[in-house]
Design an enzyme around this catalytic site. Structure first.
Site, PDB file in Angstrom:
ATOM      1  N   ALA A  94       0.714  -1.206  -0.024  1.00 40.84           N
ATOM      2  CA  ALA A  94      -0.050  -0.052  -0.070  1.00 40.84           C
ATOM      3  C   ALA A  94       0.959   1.267   0.014  1.00 40.84           C
ATOM      4  CB  ALA A  94      -0.917  -0.005   1.438  1.00 40.84           C
ATOM      5  N   GLY A 137       0.583  -5.161   0.888  1.00 39.30           N
ATOM      6  CA  GLY A 137      -0.576  -4.992  -0.145  1.00 39.30           C
ATOM      7  C   GLY A 137      -0.179  -5.675  -1.313  1.00 39.30           C
ATOM      8  N   GLU A 140      -0.714  -9.221  -0.676  1.00 38.65           N
ATOM      9  CA  GLU A 140      -2.082  -9.310  -0.530  1.00 38.65           C
ATOM     10  C   GLU A 140      -2.806  -9.537  -1.942  1.00 38.65           C
ATOM     11  OE1 GLU A 140      -2.183  -6.496   2.502  1.00 38.65           O
ATOM     12  OE2 GLU A 140      -2.962  -7.778   3.769  1.00 38.65           O
ATOM     13  N   GLU A 160       4.305  -5.280   7.332  1.00 33.51           N
ATOM     14  CA  GLU A 160       3.642  -4.075   8.006  1.00 33.51           C
ATOM     15  C   GLU A 160       4.247  -3.925   9.449  1.00 33.51           C
ATOM     16  OE1 GLU A 160       2.268  -6.567   6.141  1.00 33.51           O
ATOM     17  OE2 GLU A 160       0.915  -5.692   4.742  1.00 33.51           O
TER      18      GLU A 160
HETATM   19  N1  CAA Z   1       4.695   3.300  -0.482  1.00 32.15           N
HETATM   20  C1  CAA Z   1       5.074   4.308  -1.186  1.00 32.15           C
HETATM   21  N2  CAA Z   1       6.086   4.719  -1.445  1.00 32.15           N
HETATM   22  C2  CAA Z   1       7.020   3.453  -2.081  1.00 32.15           C
HETATM   23  C3  CAA Z   1       6.579   2.366  -1.298  1.00 32.15           C
HETATM   24  C4  CAA Z   1       5.277   2.162  -0.682  1.00 32.15           C
HETATM   25  N3  CAA Z   1       4.938   0.912  -0.187  1.00 32.15           N
HETATM   26  N4  CAA Z   1       7.593   1.354  -1.916  1.00 32.15           N
HETATM   27  C5  CAA Z   1       8.439   2.037  -2.276  1.00 32.15           C
HETATM   28  N5  CAA Z   1       8.395   3.070  -2.470  1.00 32.15           N
HETATM   29  C6  CAA Z   1       8.826   4.162  -3.040  1.00 32.15           C
HETATM   30  C7  CAA Z   1      10.060   4.939  -2.167  1.00 32.15           C
HETATM   31  O1  CAA Z   1       9.580   5.876  -1.215  1.00 32.15           O
HETATM   32  C8  CAA Z   1      10.832   5.639  -3.196  1.00 32.15           C
HETATM   33  O2  CAA Z   1      10.299   6.597  -3.604  1.00 32.15           O
HETATM   34  P1  CAA Z   1      11.331   8.103  -3.781  1.00 32.15           P
HETATM   35  O3  CAA Z   1      12.335   7.836  -4.827  1.00 32.15           O
HETATM   36  O4  CAA Z   1      10.630   9.199  -3.542  1.00 32.15           O
HETATM   37  O5  CAA Z   1      12.098   7.986  -2.267  1.00 32.15           O
HETATM   38  C9  CAA Z   1      10.840   4.560  -4.422  1.00 32.15           C
HETATM   39  O6  CAA Z   1       9.499   3.916  -4.285  1.00 32.15           O
HETATM   40  C10 CAA Z   1      11.998   3.479  -4.405  1.00 32.15           C
HETATM   41  O7  CAA Z   1      11.933   3.086  -3.371  1.00 32.15           O
HETATM   42  P2  CAA Z   1      13.350   2.474  -2.570  1.00 32.15           P
HETATM   43  O8  CAA Z   1      14.376   3.645  -3.043  1.00 32.15           O
HETATM   44  O9  CAA Z   1      13.129   2.211  -1.201  1.00 32.15           O
HETATM   45  O10 CAA Z   1      13.934   1.228  -3.379  1.00 32.15           O
HETATM   46  P3  CAA Z   1      14.718   0.205  -2.888  1.00 32.15           P
HETATM   47  O11 CAA Z   1      15.045  -0.835  -4.175  1.00 32.15           O
HETATM   48  O12 CAA Z   1      15.782   0.717  -2.058  1.00 32.15           O
HETATM   49  O13 CAA Z   1      13.989  -0.675  -1.902  1.00 32.15           O
HETATM   50  C11 CAA Z   1      11.795  -1.701  -0.952  1.00 32.15           C
HETATM   51  C12 CAA Z   1      12.626  -1.442  -2.257  1.00 32.15           C
HETATM   52  C13 CAA Z   1      12.567  -2.972  -0.025  1.00 32.15           C
HETATM   53  C14 CAA Z   1      10.448  -2.523  -1.551  1.00 32.15           C
HETATM   54  C15 CAA Z   1      11.534  -0.830  -0.177  1.00 32.15           C
HETATM   55  O14 CAA Z   1      10.995   0.338  -1.130  1.00 32.15           O
HETATM   56  C16 CAA Z   1      10.390  -0.925   0.662  1.00 32.15           C
HETATM   57  O15 CAA Z   1      10.692  -1.478   1.932  1.00 32.15           O
HETATM   58  N6  CAA Z   1       9.221  -0.590   0.536  1.00 32.15           N
HETATM   59  C17 CAA Z   1       8.121  -0.588   1.493  1.00 32.15           C
HETATM   60  C18 CAA Z   1       7.689  -1.843   1.668  1.00 32.15           C
HETATM   61  C19 CAA Z   1       6.369  -1.982   2.616  1.00 32.15           C
HETATM   62  O16 CAA Z   1       6.767  -1.664   3.817  1.00 32.15           O
HETATM   63  N7  CAA Z   1       5.237  -2.312   2.022  1.00 32.15           N
HETATM   64  C20 CAA Z   1       3.986  -2.660   2.819  1.00 32.15           C
HETATM   65  C21 CAA Z   1       3.349  -1.197   2.983  1.00 32.15           C
HETATM   66  S1  CAA Z   1       1.938  -1.146   4.140  1.00 32.15           S
HETATM   67  C22 CAA Z   1       0.858  -2.120   3.595  1.00 32.15           C
HETATM   68  O17 CAA Z   1       0.733  -2.705   2.443  1.00 32.15           O
HETATM   69  C23 CAA Z   1      -0.558  -2.448   4.341  1.00 32.15           C
HETATM   70  C24 CAA Z   1      -1.613  -3.340   3.731  1.00 32.15           C
HETATM   71  O18 CAA Z   1      -1.548  -4.301   4.225  1.00 32.15           O
HETATM   72  C25 CAA Z   1      -2.424  -3.243   2.701  1.00 32.15           C
END
Ligand code: CAA
Length: 286
Positions: A94, A137, A140, A160
């Site tokens: 998400a 998400g 999911e 999460e």
């Molecule tokens: N939401 C918003 N932006 C996101 C994102 C997310 N879930 N995942 C990545 N991005 C964005 C980053 O903020 C970054 O944007 P900027 O360039 O503006 O900073 C861009 O995408 C690239 O991401 P990274 O620089 O972090 O890329 P990376 O290769 O270093 O890492 C990754 C990749 C490990 C996937 C890392 O991006 C990450 O950990 N993302 C979050 C994953 C996460 O926690 N997901 C769960 C979300 S909560 C949820 O989903 C609730 C639910 O049940 C519905």
């Protein structure tokens, strides 16, 4: 025949480009901002296309997925649907930036995330073709599909817990049914990921294929499903999904009743006659 009206632009993901090159028989549909929606013969293909945010699932992106999938559901010529992302990310979850400031009352009053489940209301089979990250998400979303096929670099997880929240779109419920309590609990409580091979071994994905073969393989599977009677396919999907909700005895009874119901269809008569007459069946979806 089908001529592509789908123009290659800088915003297209690698996979979308491969897809475009793959066939040359795609017709793009709809004017979407965050996804690409195309038809290849009887297969509807939705490609998440928000590369800068690793396909983070914002309300806008989820809304577009729902719209495109609904269009394919309503399209008589489409027999199955593939949802995919880019080589780097199916979807990284998400949209954290969109979600972060929300209050409890906002989340509750808008029934946040409820609209994500629209995907599970479709009778046409949906295949998730997952390359790269399928986190939170994203994992999911893949689990809401009927079949998950993974590229060998796919990564699955429910991180999460690291954000001070929990899976909110079926992660705690569907994961346990797919991989069992101990593995599901470990993923949800530690935020650790599964590799594609681990996900296959655990039963989360049906198979793992080389990265560049993911989309062609998913489309091939979707084409095979779409080559059968849409009516019978929908009944088979409904019967399998019923096992999520029913006891074994109720599920067996439900299956038998649907099996009986197929004998009232044109396509059961056609399928069995074609076998006896040693010819290919012609399905009427009736
Ligand atoms: N939401 C918003 N932006 C996101 C994102 C997310 N879930 N995942 C990545 N991005 C964005 C980053 O903020 C970054 O944007 P900027 O360039 O503006 O900073 C861009 O995408 C690239 O991401 P990274 O620089 O972090 O890329 P990376 O290769 O270093 O890492 C990754 C990749 C490990 C996937 C890392 O991006 C990450 O950990 N993302 C979050 C994953 C996460 O926690 N997901 C769960 C979300 S909560 C949820 O989903 C609730 C639910 O049940 C519905």
């Amino acid at each position: 025949m089908f001529k592509s009206v789908f123009r290659s632009t800088n915003s297209l993901s690698t996979i979308a480009r491969q897809q475009f090159q793959l066939n040359g028989y795609c017709t793009s549909t709809g004017g979407f901002q965050y996804i690409l929606s195309e038809k290849k013969g009887k297969v509807g293909i939705v490609t998440l296309n928000r590369p800068k945010a690793l396909n983070a699932l914002s309300d806008g992106l989820i809304g577009e997925i729902n719209t495109a999938v609904r269009q394919f559901q309503d399209d008589k010529d489409v027999g199955s649907i593939v949802i995919t992302g880019s080589e780097k990310a199916f979807a990284a979850g998400a949209d954290i930036k969109e979600m972060a400031p929300k209050t409890l009352s906002e989340a509750y009053n808008t029934n946040m995330l409820a609209q994500w489940h629209d995907l599970t209301k479709m009778s046409k089979p949906i295949i998730a073709a997952v390359n790269g990250y399928a986190l939170g998400g994203g994992c999911e979303l893949a689990m809401m599909c009927d079949i998950i096929i993974a590229g060998e670099k796919a990564v699955f997880g429910q991180p999460e817990i690291k954000l001070g929240t929990i899976p909110g779109c079926g992660g705690t419920q569907r994961l346990i049914r797919a991989i069992g309590k101990s593995k599901a609990m470990e993923l949800v409580l530690t935020g650790n990921n599964l590799t594609a091979v681990e996900a296959e071994k655990a039963g989360l994905v049906s198979r793992v294929v080389p990265v560049e073969e993911l989309l062609p393989e998913a489309i091939k599977t979707a084409e095979k499903i779409a080559s059968y009677s849409q009516l019978t396919v929908a009944m088979a999907k409904e019967a399998v999904n019923a096992s999520y909700e029913l006891t074994l005895a109720e599920g067996i009874r439900f299956e038998r009743r649907l099996f009986h119901a197929t004998f009232g269809t044109h396509d059961q008569k056609e399928g069995m006659s074609a076998f006896v007459e040693k010819r290919n069946p012609t399905w009427h979806n009736q």
